[in-house]
Design a protein around this motif. Structure first.
Motif, PDB file in Angstrom:
ATOM      1  N   THR A 266    -107.340 -18.319  50.775  1.00 61.11           N
ATOM      2  CA  THR A 266    -107.333 -18.180  52.233  1.00 61.11           C
ATOM      3  C   THR A 266    -108.188 -16.991  52.654  1.00 61.11           C
ATOM      4  O   THR A 266    -108.321 -16.004  51.919  1.00 61.11           O
ATOM      5  CB  THR A 266    -105.905 -17.976  52.767  1.00 61.11           C
ATOM      6  N   SER A 267    -108.736 -17.062  53.843  1.00 59.12           N
ATOM      7  CA  SER A 267    -109.519 -15.939  54.377  1.00 59.12           C
ATOM      8  C   SER A 267    -109.620 -16.098  55.884  1.00 59.12           C
ATOM      9  O   SER A 267    -109.368 -17.180  56.422  1.00 59.12           O
ATOM     10  CB  SER A 267    -110.921 -15.904  53.766  1.00 59.12           C
ATOM     11  N   SER A 268    -109.963 -14.998  56.544  1.00 58.59           N
ATOM     12  CA  SER A 268    -110.166 -15.063  57.992  1.00 58.59           C
ATOM     13  C   SER A 268    -111.338 -14.161  58.366  1.00 58.59           C
ATOM     14  O   SER A 268    -112.439 -14.620  58.605  1.00 58.59           O
ATOM     15  CB  SER A 268    -108.881 -14.677  58.719  1.00 58.59           C
ATOM     16  N   CYS A 269    -111.109 -12.824  58.368  1.00 64.43           N
ATOM     17  CA  CYS A 269    -112.157 -11.919  58.854  1.00 64.43           C
ATOM     18  C   CYS A 269    -113.323 -11.760  57.887  1.00 64.43           C
ATOM     19  O   CYS A 269    -114.453 -11.536  58.280  1.00 64.43           O
ATOM     20  CB  CYS A 269    -111.557 -10.536  59.144  1.00 64.43           C
ATOM     21  N   ARG A 270    -113.047 -11.866  56.611  1.00 61.52           N
ATOM     22  CA  ARG A 270    -114.040 -11.643  55.539  1.00 61.52           C
ATOM     23  C   ARG A 270    -114.693 -10.262  55.642  1.00 61.52           C
ATOM     24  O   ARG A 270    -115.837 -10.060  55.264  1.00 61.52           O
ATOM     25  CB  ARG A 270    -115.097 -12.743  55.513  1.00 61.52           C
ATOM     26  N   ALA A 271    -113.970  -9.326  56.212  1.00 65.86           N
ATOM     27  CA  ALA A 271    -114.475  -7.959  56.358  1.00 65.86           C
ATOM     28  C   ALA A 271    -113.449  -6.927  55.913  1.00 65.86           C
ATOM     29  O   ALA A 271    -113.617  -5.745  56.157  1.00 65.86           O
ATOM     30  CB  ALA A 271    -114.842  -7.716  57.819  1.00 65.86           C
ATOM     31  N   GLY A 272    -112.370  -7.369  55.309  1.00 62.43           N
ATOM     32  CA  GLY A 272    -111.390  -6.432  54.774  1.00 62.43           C
ATOM     33  C   GLY A 272    -110.444  -5.846  55.804  1.00 62.43           C
ATOM     34  O   GLY A 272    -109.837  -4.810  55.547  1.00 62.43           O
ATOM     35  N   VAL A 273    -110.264  -6.524  56.947  1.00 62.31           N
ATOM     36  CA  VAL A 273    -109.379  -5.937  57.957  1.00 62.31           C
ATOM     37  C   VAL A 273    -108.139  -6.771  58.282  1.00 62.31           C
ATOM     38  O   VAL A 273    -107.203  -6.253  58.884  1.00 62.31           O
ATOM     39  CB  VAL A 273    -110.128  -5.633  59.284  1.00 62.31           C
ATOM     40  N   CYS A 274    -108.103  -8.057  57.924  1.00 60.84           N
ATOM     41  CA  CYS A 274    -106.995  -8.885  58.413  1.00 60.84           C
ATOM     42  C   CYS A 274    -105.895  -9.142  57.389  1.00 60.84           C
ATOM     43  O   CYS A 274    -104.775  -9.477  57.761  1.00 60.84           O
ATOM     44  CB  CYS A 274    -107.524 -10.208  58.956  1.00 60.84           C
ATOM     45  N   GLY A 275    -106.188  -9.060  56.129  1.00 57.44           N
ATOM     46  CA  GLY A 275    -105.173  -9.277  55.104  1.00 57.44           C
ATOM     47  C   GLY A 275    -105.013 -10.726  54.670  1.00 57.44           C
ATOM     48  O   GLY A 275    -104.188 -11.025  53.812  1.00 57.44           O
ATOM     49  N   ALA A 276    -105.795 -11.643  55.239  1.00 58.56           N
ATOM     50  CA  ALA A 276    -105.609 -13.071  54.931  1.00 58.56           C
ATOM     51  C   ALA A 276    -105.921 -13.406  53.481  1.00 58.56           C
ATOM     52  O   ALA A 276    -105.372 -14.347  52.931  1.00 58.56           O
ATOM     53  CB  ALA A 276    -106.486 -13.918  55.854  1.00 58.56           C
ATOM     54  N   CYS A 277    -106.822 -12.663  52.856  1.00 64.38           N
ATOM     55  CA  CYS A 277    -107.271 -13.028  51.507  1.00 64.38           C
ATOM     56  C   CYS A 277    -106.534 -12.233  50.429  1.00 64.38           C
ATOM     57  O   CYS A 277    -106.984 -12.221  49.285  1.00 64.38           O
ATOM     58  CB  CYS A 277    -108.777 -12.809  51.382  1.00 64.38           C
ATOM     59  N   GLU A 278    -105.422 -11.618  50.787  1.00 72.55           N
ATOM     60  CA  GLU A 278    -104.694 -10.788  49.809  1.00 72.55           C
ATOM     61  C   GLU A 278    -104.266 -11.622  48.594  1.00 72.55           C
ATOM     62  O   GLU A 278    -103.747 -12.724  48.737  1.00 72.55           O
ATOM     63  CB  GLU A 278    -103.461 -10.194  50.475  1.00 72.55           C
ATOM     64  N   MET A 304    -104.928  -6.986  46.162  1.00 69.07           N
ATOM     65  CA  MET A 304    -106.275  -6.621  46.617  1.00 69.07           C
ATOM     66  C   MET A 304    -106.756  -7.648  47.637  1.00 69.07           C
ATOM     67  O   MET A 304    -106.216  -8.752  47.725  1.00 69.07           O
ATOM     68  CB  MET A 304    -107.258  -6.569  45.439  1.00 69.07           C
ATOM     69  N   MET A 305    -107.770  -7.256  48.400  1.00 65.41           N
ATOM     70  CA  MET A 305    -108.419  -8.171  49.354  1.00 65.41           C
ATOM     71  C   MET A 305    -109.709  -8.657  48.694  1.00 65.41           C
ATOM     72  O   MET A 305    -110.653  -7.874  48.500  1.00 65.41           O
ATOM     73  CB  MET A 305    -108.746  -7.460  50.670  1.00 65.41           C
ATOM     74  N   ILE A 306    -109.735  -9.929  48.350  1.00 64.72           N
ATOM     75  CA  ILE A 306    -110.866 -10.427  47.552  1.00 64.72           C
ATOM     76  C   ILE A 306    -112.117 -10.709  48.385  1.00 64.72           C
ATOM     77  O   ILE A 306    -113.145 -11.053  47.831  1.00 64.72           O
ATOM     78  CB  ILE A 306    -110.477 -11.668  46.727  1.00 64.72           C
ATOM     79  N   CYS A 307    -112.041 -10.511  49.705  1.00 67.15           N
ATOM     80  CA  CYS A 307    -113.256 -10.737  50.515  1.00 67.15           C
ATOM     81  C   CYS A 307    -114.214  -9.545  50.433  1.00 67.15           C
ATOM     82  O   CYS A 307    -115.398  -9.706  50.718  1.00 67.15           O
ATOM     83  CB  CYS A 307    -112.913 -11.033  51.970  1.00 67.15           C
ATOM     84  N   VAL A 308    -113.699  -8.372  50.082  1.00 68.17           N
ATOM     85  CA  VAL A 308    -114.580  -7.193  50.031  1.00 68.17           C
ATOM     86  C   VAL A 308    -114.435  -6.376  48.744  1.00 68.17           C
ATOM     87  O   VAL A 308    -115.375  -5.699  48.349  1.00 68.17           O
ATOM     88  CB  VAL A 308    -114.342  -6.236  51.234  1.00 68.17           C
TER      89      VAL A 308
END
Ligand code: FES
Length: 320
Positions: A266-278, A304-308
């Protein structure tokens, strides 16, 4: 596991301030929505294909609805523009379940809240919760002028009921912006401090809170202060469910590579701010580059947040 999405009805849209609309989202079957805690946000999966995160504004006790408030962004890449320009009342929209990276800590002596502009949204939710449980709070709220301050009337009523709790700073009237250092200095020892607003405000708040215990200081970013550098050097990621290992080349993110490989994440912001990709980390040491985790969470290396974020170890074993 696929992200759980819920269909909700857009029950009403309300102009809360200049350039700020709130959206009242209700269950399509008229029942109750999943419970949430103050400070939570949800993802709106917009019909134009964009996914955008917005803080929940209403009291957590109101399970019959979720309310989000959206600021019209003149540089919108399609999220706020869509929400402002499309007739939406009566339409159904898909949302993700609430997540909370900015939780209100209850049972402390006082909460000191610092809001800038649309950053009032999670803090107003916290205020309603604290009113319900009888907790002590005070708010410092900076806005360009009174017409652009969302929930001003509601906050003025709270101030009338118990004076000394709501401090507005209308920049154009005062001739200066909210004095963050003074707001923080005013907070008694033992208070928990919360800030949500534009990046310069968050950075000023962080600097002003430097001498306070980090567990008493809470921030929520809407956007990344700087774009995280792509992961530094090559490493591998092993997906625990399959045992498969993937190389993450220099300059790529874990999220990008896993999605390319057909792995659901899962992902949303892809910038490390929303927590969706935890994602939970089972082995290895992440190189954290997000703005979601607390210092203690980073040090534990359990998620960890895998988007960043990248890796300091040669391999990461991830619970995917
Ligand atoms: S997608 Fe938002 S933090 Fe990773």
């Amino acid at each position: 596991m696929a992200e759980i999405l819920v269909d909700v009805l857009i029950y009403s849209v309300t102009a809360e301030a200049r350039g700020i609309h709130s959206f009242d989202l209700r269950p399509v079957d008229g029942g109750l929505l999943p419970a949430f805690t103050a400070g939570s946000h949800i993802d709106l999966h917009l019909p134009n294909g964009l996914v955008r995160s917005y803080s929940l504004v209403n009291a957590p006790s109101q399970r019959h609805r979720y309310v989000v408030a959206v600021s019209r962004d003149v540089k919108s890449s399609g999220g706020s523009r869509y929400l402002f320009e499309t007739p939406l009342v009566g339409k159904t929209i898909r949302i993700g379940l609430p997540r909370n990276n900015f939780a209100l800590i209850e049972g402390v002596s006082e909460a000191v809240l610092v809001a800038g502009g649309i950053g009032i949204t999670p803090l107003y939710c916290m205020i309603q919760r604290m009113e319900e449980i009888g907790a002590n709070w005070r708010l410092h709220y900076g806005a360009r002028d009174r017409d652009s301050a969302a929930f001003r009337v509601e906050l003025e009523k709270l101030e009338s009921a118990q004076p000394g709790r709501v401090h507005f700073n209308f920049d154009l009237e005062e001739g200066h912006m909210l004095d963050i250092a003074a707001a923080v200095a005013d907070a008694p020892a033992g208070a928990h401090l919360y800030c949500c607003g534009p990046i310069p405000m968050l950075e000023a708040f962080k600097a002003a809170c430097a001498a306070r215990p980090s567990e008493d200081v809470h921030l929520e970013y809407f956007a990344a202060p700087k774009v995280a550098a792509p992961t530094g050097c090559a490493f591998t990621v092993t997906v625990a469910s399959s045992g498969q290992t993937y190389e993450i080349p220099q300059g790529r993110t874990i999220l990008e590579v896993l999605i390319e490989q057909g792995i659901y994440a899962t992902s949303s912001c892809r910038a490390g701010v929303c927590g969706a990709c935890e994602v939970a980390v089972l082995e290895g040491e992440p190189d954290h580059k997000d703005y979601v985790l607390s210092d203690a969470e980073r040090a534990s290396n359990k998620k960890m947040m895998i988007c960043v974020s990248g890796s300091k170890s040669a391999n990461l074993l991830l619970e995917l």
